[in-house]
Scaffold this motif. Sequence first.
Motif, PDB file in Angstrom:
ATOM      1  N   PHE A  82       0.842  -1.199   0.000  1.00 40.43           N
ATOM      2  CA  PHE A  82       0.000   0.000   0.000  1.00 40.43           C
ATOM      3  C   PHE A  82       0.877   1.248   0.000  1.00 40.43           C
ATOM      4  O   PHE A  82       2.079   1.187   0.193  1.00 40.43           O
ATOM      5  CB  PHE A  82      -0.950  -0.012   1.205  1.00 40.43           C
ATOM      6  CG  PHE A  82      -0.289   0.328   2.517  1.00 40.43           C
ATOM      7  CD1 PHE A  82      -0.463   1.576   3.094  1.00 40.43           C
ATOM      8  CD2 PHE A  82       0.512  -0.602   3.176  1.00 40.43           C
ATOM      9  CE1 PHE A  82       0.144   1.896   4.307  1.00 40.43           C
ATOM     10  CE2 PHE A  82       1.128  -0.299   4.377  1.00 40.43           C
ATOM     11  CZ  PHE A  82       0.935   0.951   4.947  1.00 40.43           C
ATOM     12  N   GLY A  83       0.235   2.380  -0.278  1.00 41.16           N
ATOM     13  CA  GLY A  83       0.963   3.651  -0.311  1.00 41.16           C
ATOM     14  C   GLY A  83       0.458   4.526  -1.434  1.00 41.16           C
ATOM     15  O   GLY A  83      -0.746   4.573  -1.697  1.00 41.16           O
ATOM     16  N   THR A  84       1.369   5.193  -2.130  1.00 41.95           N
ATOM     17  CA  THR A  84       0.942   6.070  -3.221  1.00 41.95           C
ATOM     18  C   THR A  84       0.286   5.280  -4.346  1.00 41.95           C
ATOM     19  O   THR A  84      -0.455   5.840  -5.155  1.00 41.95           O
ATOM     20  CB  THR A  84       2.135   6.865  -3.790  1.00 41.95           C
ATOM     21  OG1 THR A  84       3.154   5.957  -4.217  1.00 41.95           O
ATOM     22  CG2 THR A  84       2.715   7.799  -2.731  1.00 41.95           C
ATOM     23  N   CYS A  85       0.541   3.991  -4.402  1.00 37.90           N
ATOM     24  CA  CYS A  85      -0.053   3.113  -5.413  1.00 37.90           C
ATOM     25  C   CYS A  85      -1.496   2.748  -5.105  1.00 37.90           C
ATOM     26  O   CYS A  85      -2.201   2.203  -5.950  1.00 37.90           O
ATOM     27  CB  CYS A  85       0.761   1.817  -5.513  1.00 37.90           C
ATOM     28  SG  CYS A  85       0.857   0.911  -3.942  1.00 37.90           S
ATOM     29  N   LEU A 118      -3.364  11.465   1.923  1.00 39.86           N
ATOM     30  CA  LEU A 118      -3.841  10.864   3.166  1.00 39.86           C
ATOM     31  C   LEU A 118      -5.331  10.567   3.095  1.00 39.86           C
ATOM     32  O   LEU A 118      -5.794   9.500   3.523  1.00 39.86           O
ATOM     33  CB  LEU A 118      -3.535  11.806   4.336  1.00 39.86           C
ATOM     34  CG  LEU A 118      -3.818  11.272   5.742  1.00 39.86           C
ATOM     35  CD1 LEU A 118      -3.093   9.959   5.993  1.00 39.86           C
ATOM     36  CD2 LEU A 118      -3.418  12.316   6.784  1.00 39.86           C
ATOM     37  N   ARG A 119      -6.086  11.476   2.510  1.00 40.13           N
ATOM     38  CA  ARG A 119      -7.534  11.274   2.386  1.00 40.13           C
ATOM     39  C   ARG A 119      -7.851  10.112   1.440  1.00 40.13           C
ATOM     40  O   ARG A 119      -8.649   9.226   1.777  1.00 40.13           O
ATOM     41  CB  ARG A 119      -8.174  12.570   1.862  1.00 40.13           C
ATOM     42  CG  ARG A 119      -9.655  12.434   1.517  1.00 40.13           C
ATOM     43  CD  ARG A 119     -10.215  13.762   1.019  1.00 40.13           C
ATOM     44  NE  ARG A 119      -9.447  14.323  -0.085  1.00 40.13           N
ATOM     45  CZ  ARG A 119      -9.575  13.938  -1.356  1.00 40.13           C
ATOM     46  NH1 ARG A 119     -10.442  12.983  -1.688  1.00 40.13           N
ATOM     47  NH2 ARG A 119      -8.851  14.511  -2.310  1.00 40.13           N
ATOM     48  N   VAL A 125      -7.455   2.064   1.874  1.00 38.88           N
ATOM     49  CA  VAL A 125      -7.120   1.096   2.916  1.00 38.88           C
ATOM     50  C   VAL A 125      -8.383   0.582   3.588  1.00 38.88           C
ATOM     51  O   VAL A 125      -8.553  -0.626   3.797  1.00 38.88           O
ATOM     52  CB  VAL A 125      -6.167   1.715   3.958  1.00 38.88           C
ATOM     53  CG1 VAL A 125      -6.058   0.817   5.193  1.00 38.88           C
ATOM     54  CG2 VAL A 125      -4.785   1.946   3.355  1.00 38.88           C
ATOM     55  N   ALA A 126      -9.294   1.496   3.910  1.00 39.00           N
ATOM     56  CA  ALA A 126     -10.552   1.094   4.537  1.00 39.00           C
ATOM     57  C   ALA A 126     -11.327   0.137   3.639  1.00 39.00           C
ATOM     58  O   ALA A 126     -11.890  -0.862   4.109  1.00 39.00           O
ATOM     59  CB  ALA A 126     -11.399   2.330   4.856  1.00 39.00           C
ATOM     60  N   GLY A 154      -7.432   4.275   8.086  1.00 40.49           N
ATOM     61  CA  GLY A 154      -8.252   3.346   7.318  1.00 40.49           C
ATOM     62  C   GLY A 154      -8.789   2.227   8.171  1.00 40.49           C
ATOM     63  O   GLY A 154      -9.945   1.807   8.028  1.00 40.49           O
ATOM     64  N   SER A 155      -7.970   1.737   9.079  1.00 40.74           N
ATOM     65  CA  SER A 155      -8.404   0.689  10.002  1.00 40.74           C
ATOM     66  C   SER A 155      -9.535   1.181  10.894  1.00 40.74           C
ATOM     67  O   SER A 155     -10.539   0.483  11.093  1.00 40.74           O
ATOM     68  CB  SER A 155      -7.210   0.248  10.855  1.00 40.74           C
ATOM     69  OG  SER A 155      -7.620  -0.608  11.898  1.00 40.74           O
ATOM     70  N   LYS A 156      -9.383   2.384  11.401  1.00 43.58           N
ATOM     71  CA  LYS A 156     -10.425   2.958  12.255  1.00 43.58           C
ATOM     72  C   LYS A 156     -11.711   3.172  11.476  1.00 43.58           C
ATOM     73  O   LYS A 156     -12.813   2.867  11.966  1.00 43.58           O
ATOM     74  CB  LYS A 156      -9.935   4.284  12.848  1.00 43.58           C
ATOM     75  CG  LYS A 156     -10.921   4.930  13.808  1.00 43.58           C
ATOM     76  CD  LYS A 156     -10.336   6.197  14.423  1.00 43.58           C
ATOM     77  CE  LYS A 156     -11.314   6.835  15.399  1.00 43.58           C
ATOM     78  NZ  LYS A 156     -10.751   8.075  16.011  1.00 43.58           N
ATOM     79  N   GLN A 157     -11.596   3.674  10.251  1.00 44.93           N
ATOM     80  CA  GLN A 157     -12.773   3.928   9.419  1.00 44.93           C
ATOM     81  C   GLN A 157     -13.520   2.633   9.099  1.00 44.93           C
ATOM     82  O   GLN A 157     -14.756   2.594   9.118  1.00 44.93           O
ATOM     83  CB  GLN A 157     -12.362   4.631   8.127  1.00 44.93           C
ATOM     84  CG  GLN A 157     -13.522   4.957   7.198  1.00 44.93           C
ATOM     85  CD  GLN A 157     -13.089   5.799   6.017  1.00 44.93           C
ATOM     86  OE1 GLN A 157     -12.366   6.784   6.177  1.00 44.93           O
ATOM     87  NE2 GLN A 157     -13.502   5.433   4.813  1.00 44.93           N
TER      88      GLN A 157
END
Length: 217
Positions: A82-85, A118-119, A125-126, A154-157
Amino acid sequence: MPDTNDTGSNREKMLKDPPFYLPEFEQSYRYIIDEYDVNPRDIAIFMPCAMRKPYSTSPSHRLIRSIIADVLDPSQYHIVIFGTCGILPAELEQMYPYAHYHYMLGKVKDQNIKDDFLRIETERVAGYLEKTRDTYRFRVAYCIGLFREALIRGSKQAGVPVDLVLPSRDLINVIIEDDCPFQEGSLSMDEYLQEFHQGLIGIKSKIEQSGSKNLDG
């Protein structure tokens, strides 16, 4: 549906714009979320993308993978990049556009671009965590900086916990150098890798203990 065998070798040029803005990455992300089947594993290991493509050939990924292989059997874990991709199962690393872009978020000075990353990455991720809610027994992440923040958000969301996020905040605070462009250092640092190794041993122990309980039950 993207061609999972398309490495982009026939494309005219390397993608150099921020990848999280590009429609090619959104299309591939939607394919992963909506169509791609992720095989169940005991552990998901989330690690950042890398400059060198495919990711698994980069020095940092080779080092991190060697730590993983020292502790876990391949049948136990699934690597997720994960990341910018965006976010993708590691086995798709050669699929276009993941092997066909060049971008380094660490050199970006524009705060608006960082905020957008980040957004967008938090949402992606979520989405992946929601898709794979019942796919893994444990989730481990090895990341720093904005990638780490996106994963935690993302985990929290998604309401899907990541069981272990390394390096630990305590260790990062020891490493931080305020006058360094990369204040939190590198994931290839010995201190971080040692903690990651120990963390994997702990997760493996939990799996073995839960397996014993199931047999006893």
